[in-house]
Every structure is written in structure tokens, then in C-alpha cells.
Design a protein around this motif. Structure first.
Motif, PDB file in Angstrom:
ATOM      1  N   TYR A   3       0.830  -1.197   0.000  1.00  0.00           N
ATOM      2  CA  TYR A   3       0.000   0.000   0.000  1.00  0.00           C
ATOM      3  C   TYR A   3       0.876   1.263   0.000  1.00  0.00           C
ATOM      4  O   TYR A   3       2.001   1.256   0.522  1.00  0.00           O
ATOM      5  N   GLU A  58      -8.818   1.158  -4.928  1.00  0.00           N
ATOM      6  CA  GLU A  58      -9.349  -0.139  -4.519  1.00  0.00           C
ATOM      7  C   GLU A  58      -9.608  -0.168  -3.016  1.00  0.00           C
ATOM      8  O   GLU A  58     -10.599  -0.729  -2.543  1.00  0.00           O
ATOM      9  N   ASP A  59      -8.690   0.414  -2.253  1.00  0.00           N
ATOM     10  CA  ASP A  59      -8.811   0.411  -0.798  1.00  0.00           C
ATOM     11  C   ASP A  59      -8.174   1.688  -0.264  1.00  0.00           C
ATOM     12  O   ASP A  59      -7.089   2.081  -0.705  1.00  0.00           O
ATOM     13  N   ILE A  94     -13.489   5.181  -2.456  1.00  0.00           N
ATOM     14  CA  ILE A  94     -13.258   3.814  -2.933  1.00  0.00           C
ATOM     15  C   ILE A  94     -14.029   3.551  -4.225  1.00  0.00           C
ATOM     16  O   ILE A  94     -15.210   3.872  -4.356  1.00  0.00           O
ATOM     17  N   ARG A 109      -7.638   3.828   3.594  1.00  0.00           N
ATOM     18  CA  ARG A 109      -7.816   3.841   5.049  1.00  0.00           C
ATOM     19  C   ARG A 109      -7.223   5.140   5.571  1.00  0.00           C
ATOM     20  O   ARG A 109      -6.018   5.376   5.411  1.00  0.00           O
TER      21      ARG A 109
END
Length: 471
Positions: free
Chosen positions: A181, A213-214, A237, A216
Motif C-alpha cells: 500500500y 481499490e482500498d 473507494i 484507510r
């Protein structure tokens, strides 16, 4: 008022089992102390209410870092120095390694523990947003056994947690699946270390086929507890990161945080910075894999996106010279990339009044001169603007004497007729070409010439913005 040492009782059990047994014998009476970086501050200030302390500093069960194929298990008694020196933490969990470097000075890093930072439950703690981003889990231990819970649910309010009076945090568990990531950590405060943050961010992201895609995103100092921005994440997202999405993410983040006014900052400032930090992270994520030049451009733009409004306007003003244009550009932040910046400049310039255009014109020197004529706006003239003007008129400086004389005469005639200096995008043009353009435009009526000069200024601004991004 200083505390009296005789008022306190300190014991040091020789095992984790003995420590939790002591806590269970008188729940809520015994206060665990490891590194003591928070407890000793309270003691020195006379604010330590607990009178019975249990020393867990030397318990080996809390000082281990164990690695499995699926996760890393960090003992709650591990110090920030332990985290900084661990190879797996540094390589796979850079957000946590960065937070460890931020936490106080070397002395505090040698004593402060990750478990203590969690239990102290300060919303400004440096390591906690990283734990949220990595989806940490906690193993709590008591005489009743162990229980494992998601860290995201551990903090229930300001300085409140799910830790029972007879429990200790034994282990912090981080899944080993984020090494690919893009990570981003940023602390906004007086300093990166030895200062409490005004706002800090820990964020992770992954792109697939140009889409998020992701994502956080966790922030500190913007709510009663460290906060994971779930709404902002959901807004991002599955979408491509462009200027429209950045604006949406910024707005969503500012609405999602719950900051307060305090001695270090205002709620409004924190909310603004939170939005800007989210934009900075997403801009970084969008640039991953691009050329070095593109990353440098996005870094420069990301830094500008984060500046306070007045400072941002001053920073970009040399590109145009119109304060109205500079304020308009600031109002359009965040801008994701060079294309978004240039589009915003074009739209802002076209929306301005002729008086704003005139202010920009006044920031330029006459063709063949090195400085703007009087009366120039002091705010519009800068060392950078002068340097750019010299570059743009580089070919004029080397022109034949006769051409320079003709340019000077044409300049005077232009100023007599239109009551302002002649504006032309001189980059790459010879003196003779500029002279021909000037002579042609002397035949324009006032309205036509105003708009032609405005178009030339727009082109000059575009060239300067590209230079500004790569300074």
C-alpha cells in the motif's frame, strides 16, 4: 503543589500473572506504570490521584515482538525505540515507525510504551491513527483469561476505553497485508517531535486500474478519540482520483471530523487542515507510479493546497500579479494536478473584472526593461516575478540597437493611446517579432485591445504556473 512520596505505594510483581492478580484483588485501586512518561508528569504536577502503583516495566511477557506469517504481535511494554529499531515494523508498518520517531525526544522514546500510549487515550497521541489505519487488534489479559478486540472500538470517549479495572493490554496485533500500500503520515504542529500535534494523519491506499481499490484514513486531534474517516473512505473507494473527487473528499472529511477550540488551535483551523491532509494523501496516492517529474509537481501542489489562504495567495501571486486571481485560485483548492491547476487558472482569469486584469498588467516591466513601471502594485511585484520577466524577455535583451529603439518608441505610443503598458507573451519570441505584434495591435480599438492583452496575460500565467510547480 508537589506530591509527597510517602503517600504512594509502589510494587513490582515478577510476572504478568502476579500483576493481573494484584489488579484483580482491588479493582480500580492499583495503577499500572511502565515507562512512566505520563504518570510522572502527573506526579510532578501534584495531579496523580492513584496512590497504589504496580510497576510492569520489566515484565518480559510485555516486552516481546513476535512475527508470524499473518501478523506482527507487539508487546504493550515495547518502547518507541523498540519499534524504531525493528526491521519488520520499519519495512511493513512505516506509519507506526514514523509515529515512533515523532513521539517525544530520545529519552521519552526509550521509556514510553505503545501500551501506555493506548491506555492514556489522548486523541492527540501520535501512534494511535497508525493503529487505526492498520486495523490493529488488542489482546487484553486478566485473571479471567485473554480477550481480543478490534482497536477501533477500544476508545469510547475522551480518555475513556473498554479496558476493565482488572485488565492490562498484553499485545497489539497488526495484520501483515499492507506492505504494497501507499502510506502517508503527516503531523501538523509546532514541531514533528516533542510537541503535541494540532492534527495528524496516518493513511493507506491502493490503486487498481487507476481507481482507489482500498483507502484507510485515520486522524488524531480532531475528535474526542482518534478517528477513522469511514465516510470519506467510502466516498473515494472505487473511483478515479481527480480534482472533483479531491474536492468531495475534502468536504466530506471536514464534515466528518469533530474538533474543538483549545490552547493549541481552533476547531475551524483543525477541520480545514484535516481536509487538506486528506487531499495531500489522495494526491500522493494518485501520483504513485508516475514519473519523478509528476511526483515533484504533485508534491509542490500538495504543499500549496495545505497552506493557509493568505499564505497560499501570496505564494501563487507572482504567476499572475492580480490579487483577485490569486484569491480565486485559493478558493478553488484543492487542485489535484497540473491540468486542474491550469484549468482553474483559465476559469478564474475569465471571471475577473477588467480592473483585476489591469492589476496583473501593472506587475510586468515594459518590453525591453527589467522592472515594472510605476505605479505598480507592491503586492504584485516580487523577486520571482522579476526573474521570470527577465527570462521571458531574454531574446529582447540581445536585439539590435535599432530594434530596441523602435520598441521603445512603440511602447510610448501604446501607453499614450491605451494608458497602460503593452502586454505580450514574450517567451520564445524575437524582438523583431514582438515589435511587429506591437505595431499591429496599435491599430486595435480599446475594447479589442483589452481582451487581446488579457489573452496574452493568460498565456503568460500558464507558462509561469508550470515553472512554479517545478521550482
Amino acid at each position: 503543589m508537589r506530591s509527597n512520596p510517602s503517600q504512594y505505594e509502589l510494587v513490582a510483581p515478577d510476572s504478568l500473572h502476579a500483576a493481573v492478580a494484584l489488579l484483580a484483588s482491588e479493582p480500580g485501586v492499583w495503577l499500572p506504570i511502565a515507562g512512566g512518561t505520563d504518570v510522572m508528569v502527573q506526579y510532578a504536577a501534584g495531579n496523580l490521584s492513584a496512590r497504589k502503583l504496580v510497576n510492569i516495566w520489566n515484565l518480559s511477557e510485555l516486552r516481546r515482538i513476535d512475527i508470524t506469517s499473518k501478523e506482527i504481535r507487539i508487546g504493550a511494554g515495547c518502547t518507541y525505540t523498540d519499534l524504531r529499531k525493528n526491521e519488520i515494523v520499519a519495512r511493513e508498518f512505516p506509519l507506526l515507525a514514523t509515529a515512533a520517531r515523532w513521539t517525544g525526544g530520545i529519552a521519552n522514546q526509550n521509556r514510553g510504551t505503545i501500551g501506555g500510549n493506548i491506555v492514556n487515550a489522548s486523541p492527540a497521541a501520535d501512534s494511535l491513527p497508525a493503529l487505526l489505519a492498520y486495523e490493529a487488534e488488542l489482546i487484553l489479559v486478566s485473571v479471567r483469561g485473554e480477550r481480543r478486540l478490534l482497536y477501533v472500538s477500544f476508545h469510547t470517549g475522551y480518555k475513556k476505553t473498554l479496558l476493565m479495572p482488572d485488565e492490562l493490554i498484553q499485545t497489539v496485533c497488526l495484520p501483515r497485508r499492507f506492505s504494497q500500500y501507499v502510506s502517508h503520515a503527516r503531523k501538523v504542529g509546532a514541531r514533528n517531535a516533542q510537541a503535541i500535534s494540532k492534527v495528524c494523519i496516518a493513511a493507506l491506499g491502493k490503486l487498481t486500474d487507476g481507481r482507489a481499490e482500498d483507502v484507510r484514513i485515520a486522524l488524531g486531534s480532531i475528535a474526542p478519540v482518534p478517528l477513522r474517516l469511514r465516510q470519506t473512505e467510502q466516498a473515494v473507494i472505487g473511483r478515479s482520483i481527480d480534482s472533483a473527487l479531491l474536492l468531495l473528499a475534502r468536504t466530506t472529511a471536514m464534515a466528518e471530523v469533530r474538533p474543538i477550540d483549545d490552547i493549541r488551535s481552533t476547531a475551524r483551523y483543525r477541520a480545514t487542515v484535516a481536509g487538506n491532509l486528506v487531499v495531500e494523501f489522495l494526491s500522493l496516492l494518485a501520483s504513485d507510479g508516475n514519473t519523478v517529474e509528476h511526483r515533484q509537481t504533485n508534491d509542490a501542489l500538495g504543499r500549496w493546497n495545505l497552506l493557509p489562504a493568505d499564505e497560499a495567495a501570496r505564494a501563487i501571486l507572482p504567476c499572475c500579479g492580480s490579487k483577485g486571481w490569486a484569491r480565486g485560485m485559493v478558493a478553488r483548492r484543492p487542485l489535484a494536478d497540473e491540468d486542474a491547476l491550469l484549468a482553474a487558472s483559465h476559469e478564474t482569469w475569465r471571471s475577473l473584472a477588467p480592473s483585476d486584469w489591469m492589476e496583473a498588467f501593472q506587475s510586468h516591466p515594459r518590453i525591453g526593461q527589467s522592472r515594472a513601471p510605476e505605479p505598480a502594485s507592491p503586492q504584485s511585484t516580487s523577486t520571482q516575478s522579476v526573474a521570470w520577466s527577465a527570462q521571458e524577455q531574454g531574446n529582447v535583451a540581445d536585439a539590435d540597437h535599432a530594434v530596441k529603439i523602435a520598441l521603445a518608441a512603440a511602447n510610448r505610443e501604446y501607453e499614450r493611446r491605451f494608458n497602460r503598458i503593452f502586454i505580450v507573451c514574450a517567451t520564445g519570441k524575437s524582438a523583431s517579432v514582438i515589435l511587429a505584434i506591437l505595431q499591429r495591435r496599435l491599430n486595435n480599438d480599446a475594447e479589442t485591445e483589452l481582451h487581446e492583452a488579457a489573452e496574452q496575460q493568460r498565456q503568460i500565467t500558464e507558462i509561469r504556473l508550470k515553472k512554479w510547480l517545478r521550482r
